[in-house]
Design a protein around this motif. Sequence first.
Motif, short mmCIF file in Angstrom:
data_model
loop_
_atom_site.label_atom_id
_atom_site.label_comp_id
_atom_site.label_asym_id
_atom_site.label_seq_id
_atom_site.Cartn_x
_atom_site.Cartn_y
_atom_site.Cartn_z
N GLU A 179 -29.99 20.16 -13.56
CA GLU A 179 -30.85 19.32 -12.74
C GLU A 179 -32.19 19.08 -13.43
OE1 GLU A 179 -32.85 20.49 -8.77
OE2 GLU A 179 -30.90 19.63 -8.20
N TRP A 180 -32.68 17.85 -13.34
CA TRP A 180 -33.95 17.48 -13.95
C TRP A 180 -34.85 16.83 -12.90
CZ3 TRP A 180 -35.11 17.16 -19.50
CH2 TRP A 180 -34.11 17.72 -20.31
N ASP A 181 -36.13 17.18 -12.93
CA ASP A 181 -37.14 16.47 -12.14
C ASP A 181 -37.63 15.28 -12.96
OD1 ASP A 181 -37.18 18.18 -9.92
OD2 ASP A 181 -38.56 19.56 -10.93
N ILE A 182 -37.70 14.12 -12.31
CA ILE A 182 -38.14 12.90 -13.00
C ILE A 182 -39.33 12.32 -12.25
CG2 ILE A 182 -37.50 10.56 -13.68
CD1 ILE A 182 -34.66 11.56 -14.05
N ILE A 183 -40.43 12.15 -12.95
CA ILE A 183 -41.65 11.61 -12.34
C ILE A 183 -41.97 10.26 -12.98
CG2 ILE A 183 -44.12 11.97 -11.94
CD1 ILE A 183 -43.58 14.98 -12.23
N GLU A 184 -42.11 9.24 -12.15
CA GLU A 184 -42.56 7.93 -12.63
C GLU A 184 -44.09 7.97 -12.63
OE1 GLU A 184 -42.21 3.24 -11.41
OE2 GLU A 184 -40.67 4.65 -10.71
N VAL A 185 -44.68 8.04 -13.82
CA VAL A 185 -46.09 8.37 -13.97
C VAL A 185 -47.01 7.40 -13.25
CG1 VAL A 185 -47.96 8.65 -15.65
CG2 VAL A 185 -45.68 9.55 -16.15
N LYS A 236 -34.62 13.23 -8.55
CA LYS A 236 -33.82 14.32 -9.13
C LYS A 236 -32.64 13.69 -9.85
CE LYS A 236 -35.77 18.13 -7.29
NZ LYS A 236 -36.30 19.25 -8.09
N ALA A 237 -32.34 14.22 -11.02
CA ALA A 237 -31.17 13.76 -11.77
C ALA A 237 -30.33 14.97 -12.14
CB ALA A 237 -31.58 13.01 -13.03
N THR A 238 -29.02 14.78 -12.20
CA THR A 238 -28.11 15.85 -12.59
C THR A 238 -27.27 15.36 -13.76
OG1 THR A 238 -28.01 16.62 -10.30
CG2 THR A 238 -26.33 17.45 -11.83
N PHE A 239 -27.41 16.00 -14.94
CA PHE A 239 -26.73 15.55 -16.14
C PHE A 239 -25.59 16.48 -16.53
CE2 PHE A 239 -31.02 13.69 -16.76
CZ PHE A 239 -30.64 12.36 -16.93
N ASP A 240 -24.55 15.87 -17.11
CA ASP A 240 -23.49 16.67 -17.72
C ASP A 240 -23.83 16.88 -19.20
OD1 ASP A 240 -22.85 14.33 -19.12
OD2 ASP A 240 -21.14 13.84 -17.85
N LYS A 241 -22.92 17.46 -19.95
CA LYS A 241 -23.21 17.79 -21.36
C LYS A 241 -23.43 16.55 -22.22
CE LYS A 241 -18.36 18.02 -22.84
NZ LYS A 241 -17.34 18.88 -23.48
N ASN A 242 -22.95 15.40 -21.78
CA ASN A 242 -23.12 14.16 -22.54
C ASN A 242 -24.34 13.36 -22.10
OD1 ASN A 242 -20.70 14.50 -24.09
ND2 ASN A 242 -19.53 13.92 -22.27
N GLY A 243 -25.12 13.90 -21.17
CA GLY A 243 -26.31 13.20 -20.73
C GLY A 243 -26.04 12.10 -19.73
N ARG A 281 -27.54 5.94 -11.48
CA ARG A 281 -26.82 6.77 -12.46
C ARG A 281 -27.34 6.47 -13.85
NH1 ARG A 281 -22.40 9.86 -12.73
NH2 ARG A 281 -21.32 10.04 -14.74
N PHE A 282 -27.59 7.54 -14.62
CA PHE A 282 -27.98 7.44 -16.02
C PHE A 282 -26.74 7.56 -16.91
CE2 PHE A 282 -32.14 9.21 -14.47
CZ PHE A 282 -32.91 8.13 -14.86
N THR A 283 -26.72 6.77 -17.99
CA THR A 283 -25.68 6.88 -19.01
C THR A 283 -26.36 6.97 -20.37
OG1 THR A 283 -24.12 5.56 -17.71
CG2 THR A 283 -23.67 5.80 -20.07
N THR A 284 -26.12 8.06 -21.08
CA THR A 284 -26.72 8.24 -22.40
C THR A 284 -25.90 7.51 -23.45
OG1 THR A 284 -27.73 10.36 -21.87
CG2 THR A 284 -27.23 9.96 -24.18
N GLY A 333 -25.10 11.12 -15.58
CA GLY A 333 -25.11 11.68 -14.24
C GLY A 333 -25.94 10.89 -13.26
N PRO A 334 -25.84 11.24 -11.98
CA PRO A 334 -26.54 10.51 -10.92
C PRO A 334 -27.99 10.94 -10.76
CG PRO A 334 -25.25 12.28 -9.97
CD PRO A 334 -24.97 12.30 -11.45
#
Length: 285
Positions: free
Chosen positions: A187-193, A200-207, A217-220, A209-210
């Motif tokens: 889990e990552w905290d994401i702040i829009e400065v 909140k974002a949750t990533f798998d090993k490939n980066g 959803r982010f896609t690396t 996640g929602p």
Amino acid sequence: MNASRCTVWISLALCIITVTTAPASEPTDPESAIRRLVRANAEKDLPTLSHMMAHDADIISYGVAGRKYIGWPELEQGMKEEFLNAQKLEIPIKELKVWTKGDLAWYAMELDYIRYVADGSGLKQTVLPMRETGVLERRAGRWQLLSWHESFRSAQLNGPLTSPSSGSSIHTSENTQTPSAIDLIGEWDIIEVEDDKRYKATFDKNGNGPYTQHGGRFTTTTITNRLWQGTWHQPGNDREGGFEVLLSEDGTQAKGIWWYTRVGTQRNIPPREHGGTYHWKKVTR
């Protein structure tokens, strides 16, 4: 109107036209040329930029967020879009070092690229700390910019991204980390400065996640030398775009930008139009 008064007015008008359209004197040294180029950029003065930049078809220059320009037409189009999009630009130079050898010169520069874009009834300011290197050549007695490369001055993006006790910070030097060695899972905290919005974002090993914004959803797509790039999609408000952040050396924090590529049916959005600045921090338990 009598003839003498008319002659005076016409002469005065011709004088004003001559003064306002006469070209400014050419910079006599490369540092003056660089400062003139930066000022022209801030003033959205495309004719001066065109005059002072080489138009060779095979010249390659690199901007931030993966932008690559080959030849003058591509660069000119990019600048036109930026000038239309930004209501106002300010580009103060922080540091500038120039080296010269014969008809060639090269430089290293640090500057702030300050954009103002329309935001309701006012303007929203975004400060992008940049560093830039480039090469100039004296052709027919005048200095012209051949090629340049710019990047984020990441260590100074609104302060360090790690605590003083950690002993690490963001910088742009090469490192030997590979994508597989970076632990993105969790889990990552994401702040829009700019707006202090938090997700909140949750990533798998490939980066991938929602995240908690309109079912996003982010896609690396790539991670190279800690430069993390990818796309985002928000079905809740039918928008999508891209992102680029730079990971700290320990891989627990990141800082960078995001932009739109589509809003509903609108797709004619200028390439990589800056949407905001992110600060990402991995949640440790």
